[in-house]
Structures are given as C-alpha cells and as structure tokens.
Design a protein around this motif. Structure first.
Motif, mmCIF file in Angstrom:
data_model
loop_
_atom_site.group_PDB
_atom_site.id
_atom_site.type_symbol
_atom_site.label_atom_id
_atom_site.label_comp_id
_atom_site.label_asym_id
_atom_site.label_seq_id
_atom_site.Cartn_x
_atom_site.Cartn_y
_atom_site.Cartn_z
ATOM 1 N N SER A 355 0.821 -1.208 0.000
ATOM 2 C CA SER A 355 0.000 0.000 0.000
ATOM 3 C C SER A 355 0.858 1.263 0.000
ATOM 4 O O SER A 355 2.031 1.247 0.370
ATOM 5 N N ILE A 362 -1.858 -2.652 -11.326
ATOM 6 C CA ILE A 362 -1.392 -3.865 -10.662
ATOM 7 C C ILE A 362 -1.990 -5.062 -11.367
ATOM 8 O O ILE A 362 -3.214 -5.170 -11.534
ATOM 9 N N VAL A 378 -3.411 -3.208 -0.991
ATOM 10 C CA VAL A 378 -3.001 -2.338 -2.095
ATOM 11 C C VAL A 378 -3.582 -0.938 -1.893
ATOM 12 O O VAL A 378 -3.728 -0.174 -2.857
ATOM 13 N N ASN A 381 -2.782 3.587 -3.432
ATOM 14 C CA ASN A 381 -2.073 3.714 -4.703
ATOM 15 C C ASN A 381 -2.954 4.509 -5.673
ATOM 16 O O ASN A 381 -3.879 5.211 -5.235
#
Length: 585
Positions: A355, A362, A378, A381
C-alpha cells in the motif's frame, strides 16, 4: 482519716498508668485481609484496600483469617513507605503487589525479613532513587517490576542482594545513565526492560555477567550506537527491541531471532555472516534504508517489515533467497511497478502489504507464485482497475483485500466489492485512515465520480496486527499464574525442566537407534526392519507415558494441597487470636 484519700489517690494513679499502657494499643490501626480473588474465596490471597501508611514507624497491624497467605495486593492505597511489619506478620509472603500506591521511598531495611519473597511489583509509584543494598533480605526474589516511576538514579549496589532475579523491568523512568557494575550480580537475568528512559549510551561491559539475557528491551531511548562487543557478549540473546532510538548503523548478531528496530535513522543494517544468522523476524519500519542488499541475504527471515523506507524500485532478484517469507511489508517504499517473477520464490507468503506506493496498475498475475496468500493490501495507490476475476484460482485462501484510497470509480468499485463479498473476501479498511462516512464510499472505501473530486489520504503508521510482542514474555505470565493458583513454582519449573531433559535425552537416543537401524546392516531382511520400527514406536510410547505421569503428579499434588487447605477450621477466642487444627485426612 487520710487512709481512704491515699487509697483513692493510688487507685487514680493506677488507672492513669493502665491508660498509658493501653494507649498505644488503642491507637494501633488494624487492617484485615480480603481473601476474595475474582469473587472466589482464596485462602492464600490477601487484598488490602484503602490503606494509608505515611511512615514506616506507624502502629499498623495486618490480620488474616488464614495464618499463611502468601499473595498480597494493595488497592487504592497510599503507602509513602512499605510497612516492614508485613514481612514479620506474614513470613511466608511470596508475591507482593504495591503498584499505584504513591510510594516515595524504600528504606535500607524494608525487606530485611522478606526471606520468601519471589515477586515484587513496585510499578506506577513515585520512586526517584534506588539506594545501595535496598533489596537486602530478598534472597529469593525472582521478578522485580519498578516500571513507570520517576527514577533518575540506580546506585551501583542497589541490586547486589537480589542475585536470583530473572525478570527485571525498569521501563518508563528518567534514567540517563547506568553504572557499569549495576547488573554484575544478576547472573540469572533472562528478561530486562529499560524502555522509555533517557539513555544515550550503554557501557560495553554492562552485561558482562548477564550472559543469560534472552529478551532485551531498549525502545524509546536516545541510543545512537551499539558496539559489536556489547551485543556479542549476550550469547543467549534472542529478542532485541530497540525501536525509537537514534541508531544510524546496526550489526545483527548471529544469535538473534527477533529484531525490532523501527523508527531510528538507520541507513545500514548488516550481519557478519548471513549463513550463521538465526533471524526470522526483522522490523525496520520508519528508517532511512535505501539499499537492502545486506538484508535480503538473510535466508532465515520469515517476517520482514521494510515499510516507510525510501527503497525505490526493486529488481527481480531482490527476494530470491528469502524462500521462507510468510509476511512482507513494503508499504510506502516508493515502488513504481511490480515485475513478473519478483516474488517467484515466495510460495509460503501469507501476507503482503504494498500500500501507499506509486502503483498505477497492478496485475494480479504478478503474484502467481504466492498461492498461500491470505491478506493483500493495495491501499493508497493510484489503481483504477484490478483483474479480480483471477483471484479465486490464484489465491484460494485469500480472506482480506485492502482497497482503500485508490482512484476508484464508484460504479467499478461497487462491482469489485460485490465480487469479493460473494467469495468471502473482506474489504473493509482495517487501518485508521480517516472518517469517510460523509464522503461517497462503498463499505468504507472512498471513491469519486471524477478525478477533480478526488480527496487524497495520507498513509498511517501502524503496528502489524499479527506481531504481538507479548508472546515473547509468555514465561513471565505463566509463572505469575502458577503463583496465584497456589502451586509451588520452584517445583513446577524443576519438573518441567526434568521433562525437557528427558525429551532431549530421548531424542538423542532415538536418533542413535534410527542410525543403527539404517546403517548397521543394510542387508537385513524386511522382518528385522519392521522389528526396529516397532522398537522405536515402543520407546516413543514410553516417553509419552512418562510425560503424562509427570503432569498428573503435579495436578494431584495441587489438588491435595487445596483439599488440606479447605479442611483448616478457624476458631477465634475472646482475645481475637486465631487457632487452627487439621481434621483427620
């Protein structure tokens, strides 16, 4: 005619003398024990509430219905000093908790008669100095907690008489320096906390006689360096906690298994010989590490936290040797992309945090080599889409997916969240990034209809939820529970040590038997090989029976002791003295 007057005058004088004789007794303050522990009457437990002793010389009397309690706790009390009379009234006292009792001073002879004291809790008081020989008489003291006081100085010989201490907590005080001989008599010390003081340096010879230390907590000080010789002398050190200091370089000793070194100024972390390293947990969050080549050679690492370091892009061979990794935190490390093959050797990885990097895209298939993944973060982002249709086949064990603070379109996010919910994958934020209830969101995950409306959220430093440091002090908690339940702690520890020795010896013997079975006669027939296997199974069964018998023996003794205690009949005479006798068993 003067005789009656003389007689009356004599009677008056006798009354005055009698009154003067009884006056001290009349003014003596009597405190009775409360034997209820968690609403259960416990004869060996004594709670004393609202006790006020402003001077040790005060006439104070402590009484108990049961003549031999050994576990004492003070609640809501004010004890400027610890009353010495407690140790003469109750010579079998083993545990004493006087925490939060406003104690300001400990006299030299306070513990003169505390011959059986094993555990002493002096935390959260107002102590400022520990003088020489202050624990004189504490011949059996094993655990000492003096944390959260105002101690600015511990004299060189303050601990000279407490040679059996194995657990010492001096955290949350005002210590600036420690005498090099302070711990010279503590040969059995295994746990030491000096956390949250104002120490800037530690003498190289400080622990020369404390080679048994296994857990050392130095966090929250001002230490700028630890010499190689300082750490090398602690040959049994397994856990080192040195978070929140001013270290710039750190050499990892080979004996360490856990190292907590977050929030320093580290630019270099290395080991002399990575092949000898036993380290399996390494926490380096919040430092200035730009190069991690020395770290990624430590093949024994299982848990690695590199978050909040300016590491930058990673090459394909970065984690090539870290095949045992189960937990990897790369939050806020300035990653721009993730290349296929970067996690090729991390088949055991269960938790990955990437993160708050600069990941615009991704591709889930980058993590194809991590089928054991359970949690993936994650958050933070700039991701707009994720190929979630591959999640079930790539990560059958995934239970959490962190999606907060990305560039989500609300419609797309709704579809993504529904898909995760159908597969039993939680997506609700677990980190306290901020309140979003007044913003457009899907299950607490912020989203916006356009980039112009988008709000940016800052990363939040957090402790990993699976790294409970209290697990490192399980032995301390276990010992305290044993004391509270009335077990003979020394006997139990000795018994467990015997079991460990039996198991160790048995393992050696089994290895010898196995070696003989495999190498003595490779041409033996199948029935003989089967015979060896049966023989090994018999030995294993015997060891198991012995261990169970030992544990049953401990349990039986504890029950028998409680049964005898319950058969003690208390009788009070007119003088309020306590008389006891045992019924026939």
């Amino acid at each position: 005619m003067s005789l009656p007057q003389d007689k009356s005058a004599g009677m008056f004088g006798l009354r005055i003398l009698l009154l003067l004789f009884l006056l001290p007794i009349y003014h003596a303050i009597i405190h009775d024990c409360n034997h209820f522990l968690n609403s259960v009457y416990t004869i060996r437990y004594c709670a004393l509430t609202n006790i006020s002793v402003t001077h040790d010389a005060e006439e104070v009397v402590f009484r108990s219905e049961y003549p031999r309690p050994y576990n004492f706790e003070f609640y809501d009390s004010r004890l400027t000093e610890i009353p010495r009379i407690m140790f003469t009234s109750f010579p079998e006292m083993q545990n004493l908790d006087v925490s939060r009792s406003q104690i300001e001073n400990i006299n030299k002879y306070t513990f003169e008669h505390a011959k059986e004291l094993r555990y002493l809790n002096l935390s959260s008081n107002q102590l400022t100095v520990l003088n020489d020989f202050v624990f004189k008489g504490c011949d059996k003291l094993m655990r000492l907690d003096i944390s959260n006081n105002r101690i600015v100085e511990v004299k060189e010989k303050a601990l000279y008489d407490a040679t059996k201490i194995d657990h010492l907590d001096l955290s949350k005080n005002e210590l600036h320096d420690l005498d090099r001989d302070l711990f010279s008599k503590l040969n059995l010390l295994t746990y030491l906390s000096l956390a949250n003081n104002k120490l800037s340096m530690l003498h190289d010879n400080l622990f020369d006689n404390c080679s048994m230390i296994a857990y050392l907590d130095l966090k929250g000080n001002r230490i700028h360096s630890l010499s190689d010789s300082f750490l090398r002398s602690l040959i049994y050190l397994r856990t080192l906690v040195i978070d929140n200091n001013s270290l710039t370089t750190l050499k990892i000793p080979p004996q360490l298994t856990k190292l907590f070194a977050a929030e320093n100024n580290l630019t270099s972390v290395y080991t002399e010989d990575s092949s000898k390293s036993q380290l399996y947990l390494l926490m380096l969050s919040g430092n200035n590490l730009a190069d991690i080549k020395n770290i990624t050679t430590l093949e024994s690492i299982v848990i690695l936290d590199l978050s909040f370091n300016p590491i930058g892009p990673l090459n394909l061979t970065t984690f090539l040797r870290l095949k045992k990794l189960t937990d990897l935190n790369l939050e806020a490390t300035k990653l721009g992309t993730l290349e296929h093959g970067i996690f090729a050797q991390q088949s055991k990885l269960r938790r990955l945090d990437i993160s708050y990097n600069a990941l615009r895209v991704i591709d889930i298939t980058v993590l194809t080599s991590t089928p054991s993944l359970e949690k993936l973060f994650v958050d933070g982002n700039e991701i707009r889409a994720i190929n979630y249709e591959h999640i079930p086949e790539l990560f059958p064990n995934l239970t959490y997916l962190g999606l907060f603070a990305n560039a989500w379109n609300c419609s797309y996010l709704t579809t993504l969240v529904r898909n995760c919910n159908r597969r039993g994958i939680s997506v609700s934020p677990t980190k306290a990034y901020g309140e979003v209830s007044h913003l457009t969101n899907v299950q607490g995950i912020y989203c916006a209809s356009s980039d112009k409306e988008r709000i940016l959220f800052q990363p939040v430093y957090h402790d990993d939820d699976n790294l409970d440091r209290e697990k490192d002090v399980r032995l301390k908690l276990m010992a305290e529970k044993l004391s509270a339940t009335g077990f003979d702690q020394d006997s139990v520890v000795e018994l467990l040590e015997m079991i460990r020795l039996v198991n160790t010896t048995s393992n050696s013997q089994l290895e010898e038997v196995r070696r003989i079975a495999l190498h003595t006669d490779r041409n033996c027939e199948v029935p003989f090989a089967s015979g060896y296997q049966v023989f090994i199974m018999l030995i294993l069964t015997t060891i198991l029976v012995l261990n169970v018998a030992f544990l049953l023996y401990v349990h039986y003794n504890a029950n028998a002791r409680r049964a005898i205690d319950r058969m003690i009949i208390f009788r009070r005479g007119e003088t309020a003295s306590v008389q006891t006798h045992l019924e026939d068993f």
